[in-house]
Motif scaffolding. Structure first.
Motif, PDB file in Angstrom:
ATOM      1  N   SER A   8      39.800  37.555  90.095  1.00 62.10           N
ATOM      2  CA  SER A   8      40.786  38.205  90.957  1.00 62.10           C
ATOM      3  C   SER A   8      41.987  38.776  90.226  1.00 62.10           C
ATOM      4  O   SER A   8      42.818  39.435  90.861  1.00 62.10           O
ATOM      5  N   ASN A   9      42.126  38.546  88.942  1.00 60.28           N
ATOM      6  CA  ASN A   9      43.320  39.000  88.243  1.00 60.28           C
ATOM      7  C   ASN A   9      43.415  40.526  88.258  1.00 60.28           C
ATOM      8  O   ASN A   9      42.426  41.228  88.008  1.00 60.28           O
ATOM      9  N   LEU A  10      44.602  41.045  88.512  1.00 56.19           N
ATOM     10  CA  LEU A  10      44.785  42.490  88.638  1.00 56.19           C
ATOM     11  C   LEU A  10      44.857  43.197  87.291  1.00 56.19           C
ATOM     12  O   LEU A  10      44.576  44.392  87.209  1.00 56.19           O
ATOM     13  N   ASP A  11      45.229  42.500  86.230  1.00 51.96           N
ATOM     14  CA  ASP A  11      45.134  43.104  84.900  1.00 51.96           C
ATOM     15  C   ASP A  11      43.681  43.404  84.558  1.00 51.96           C
ATOM     16  O   ASP A  11      43.367  44.438  83.953  1.00 51.96           O
ATOM     17  N   ALA A  39      41.390  44.017  86.774  1.00 52.43           N
ATOM     18  CA  ALA A  39      40.984  45.141  87.622  1.00 52.43           C
ATOM     19  C   ALA A  39      41.363  46.468  86.964  1.00 52.43           C
ATOM     20  O   ALA A  39      40.591  47.433  86.994  1.00 52.43           O
ATOM     21  N   GLN A  40      42.533  46.514  86.334  1.00 51.64           N
ATOM     22  CA  GLN A  40      42.927  47.730  85.615  1.00 51.64           C
ATOM     23  C   GLN A  40      42.016  47.989  84.423  1.00 51.64           C
ATOM     24  O   GLN A  40      41.615  49.136  84.161  1.00 51.64           O
ATOM     25  N   ALA A  57      38.937  47.058  84.080  1.00 57.35           N
ATOM     26  CA  ALA A  57      37.636  47.505  84.588  1.00 57.35           C
ATOM     27  C   ALA A  57      37.683  48.980  84.994  1.00 57.35           C
ATOM     28  O   ALA A  57      36.714  49.729  84.776  1.00 57.35           O
ATOM     29  N   ALA A  58      38.809  49.400  85.557  1.00 60.27           N
ATOM     30  CA  ALA A  58      38.941  50.818  85.918  1.00 60.27           C
ATOM     31  C   ALA A  58      38.946  51.705  84.674  1.00 60.27           C
ATOM     32  O   ALA A  58      38.390  52.808  84.688  1.00 60.27           O
ATOM     33  N   ARG A  73      39.731  39.704  79.526  1.00 63.30           N
ATOM     34  CA  ARG A  73      39.208  38.475  80.140  1.00 63.30           C
ATOM     35  C   ARG A  73      39.626  37.250  79.335  1.00 63.30           C
ATOM     36  O   ARG A  73      40.040  36.227  79.896  1.00 63.30           O
ATOM     37  N   GLY A 132      46.059  36.420  91.152  1.00 63.68           N
ATOM     38  CA  GLY A 132      46.012  37.543  92.072  1.00 63.68           C
ATOM     39  C   GLY A 132      46.445  37.198  93.477  1.00 63.68           C
ATOM     40  O   GLY A 132      46.002  37.834  94.436  1.00 63.68           O
TER      41      GLY A 132
END
Length: 483
Positions: A72-75, A77-78, A80-81, A173, A258
């Protein structure tokens, strides 16, 4: 037509040889020593698995929080984008090597004015219809022949960028797992220190009650009551500071997971012991870091991308050859005649684009590409040095903090016995209150230092696992490059 066919065949033959201008990539040397100077401390228990080291601390809540952060960590998510963006860039580079085609068609219905010169002529024609319809359909194809490898070098650069983004994601990660574990261990350490401070407050309150009792009996003077009250206030003042630090750490953990700050504070409220440090298993050599640490893999892939862009820039010295074809139907006035033999048309095109009088700008572009590649190479070698430094620092902290903890544990036990003896002597009148308070203060400081040292040992272990590149299945640069 025969000449065009022969030229096209020659172009395809040259392209099939796979020649590409520019330097071929060679993995750069890295400044690594033969072995580590420091060695991790040996502790009881099973060795940690580097791919899931957080489970070896024996704390299910720690393992659960790390797993939640990785999900769930938003870093992350960035990161991965950014991988998705690099993958799209790779697909675009692949598509540039292939032919492209378009199909277009149209149907037009128009109403002719009779006030224009053409309209007046047509209007005088018997049977003229002012409404008219026109149809056409065409298919076009083009292909840039990569004679000198500029497109292939661009594809190499895009592929290396994609591999670097994947390695960056793995590094993110690892950083998230390590930071989550570090914050959690810090929370447990602060809770231990808070418990020691609260225990000291309770002890000094008990001492104050006994001094007041002695004062009421005329045995202890009034200044001893005041002195004990002052020492109690000093102990009580340490509690809010530790509680504030504990709240801040809990909020930081929530952000890592998150979730809004305060989400997990209730389930963290019950204190538990500081996680025990597992043994470090196979740590390898400094050279293994080049294959294990994802940040080093990402840095090396950026060097490869920079090298490929030099070739892409050099390819601009040479002509760019493209083939084109058009097949379709000319504009017809009837849809029924659209695909008739009389309406068909076609064309073939051999195009050449050559920046013949732009070599000065090409020279500048090549110089820029070489400069970026040199910058990436220096960054890679510096990253290798920092990686080795991280491991050495973590090993040193782990060994020395473990030794410090053992010394403080023995000192705390001795000071606890000394404090009990000094209070017993004070009650008999054989020792002063100052000795009791001094013993209390020394015991508090030692217990607090022991809790901090235990926390630092566990945090140093986390730092060691991170420095060694733990937290993912190792396969090295080649495995990442094969994706």
């Amino acid at each position: 037509m025969i000449t065009i066919r022969l030229l096209a065949a020659a172009v395809v033959a040259v392209a099939a040889t796979g020649c590409a201008v520019g330097p071929d990539y060679r993995r750069p040397d890295a400044p690594v020593p033969d072995r580590y100077l420091g060695q991790p401390v040996t502790v009881q228990g099973r060795a940690a698995d580097l791919t899931a080291w957080w489970g070896s601390f024996g704390d299910p809540q720690l393992a659960r929080y790390v797993a939640q952060a990785l999900a769930s960590n938003l870093d992350l998510a960035q990161a991965a984008a950014r991988v998705a963006q690099a993958r799209a860039g790779l697909h675009a580079a692949d598509a540039a090597l292939l032919p492209s085609g378009t199909v277009n068609g149209s149907a037009t219905r128009a109403y002719q004015s009779v006030e224009t010169p053409l309209g007046r002529v047509l209007g005088a024609t018997p049977g003229y219809e002012r409404w008219g319809t026109a149809y056409d359909v065409n298919a076009a194809a083009s292909w840039e022949i990569d004679l000198f490898g500029g497109l292939r070098r661009g594809r190499e650069a895009a592929g290396a960028d994609y591999q670097a983004s994947e390695a960056d994601f793995v590094a993110a990660r690892l950083a998230v797992a390590a930071q989550t574990a570090d914050i959690y261990i810090g929370i447990r350490g602060l809770q231990a220190r808070l418990g020691i401070a609260q225990q000291q407050v309770a002890t000094r309150r008990d001492l104050l009650a006994k001094v007041r009792l002695l004062h009421d009996k005329g045995v202890a003077p009034a200044y001893q009551v005041d002195q004990t009250e002052g020492e109690l206030a000093q102990a009580e003042a340490a509690v809010p500071a530790l509680q504030a630090a504990l709240d801040a750490a809990s909020n930081a953990l929530d952000v890592m997971l998150g979730t809004p700050p305060g989400t997990h504070r209730a389930e963290l409220r019950a204190p538990v012991s500081i996680p025990a440090v597992p043994a470090i298993g196979t740590m390898g050599t400094p050279a293994d870091l080049l294959q294990r640490r994802p940040d080093l893999i990402a840095a090396e892939r950026r060097v490869a991308a920079g090298n490929a862009r030099i070739g892409a820039a050099m390819a601009e010295y040479y002509p760019h050859v493209s083939l084109g074809a058009l097949l379709g139907s000319a504009t017809t006035l009837s849809a029924g005649h659209l695909f008739g033999s009389g309406a068909g048309e076609g064309a073939a095109l051999l195009g050449v684009r050559w920046r013949l009088f732009d070599f000065g700008r090409i020279d500048a572009q090549i110089a820029q590409a070489k400069g970026r590649e040199a910058e990436s190479l220096a960054a890679y070698r510096l990253a290798v040095l920092h990686a080795t430094e991280d491991v050495e620092n973590a090993f040193s902290a782990l060994a020395n903090r473990t030794q410090q903890t053992a010394v403080l544990v023995r000192g705390e036990e001795a000071l606890a016995r000394s404090r009990a003896a000094s209070f017993a002597a004070y009650r008999r009148g054989a020792a002063s209150l100052i000795e009791v308070l001094r013993a209390d203060d020394t015991l508090l400081r030692t217990a607090d230092a022991r809790a901090q040292a235990q926390t630092d040992v566990a945090r140093a272990a986390v730092a060691a696992y991170k420095a060694l590149g733990g937290g993912w299945e190792p396969g090295g640069i080649d495995k990442v490059a094969a994706r």
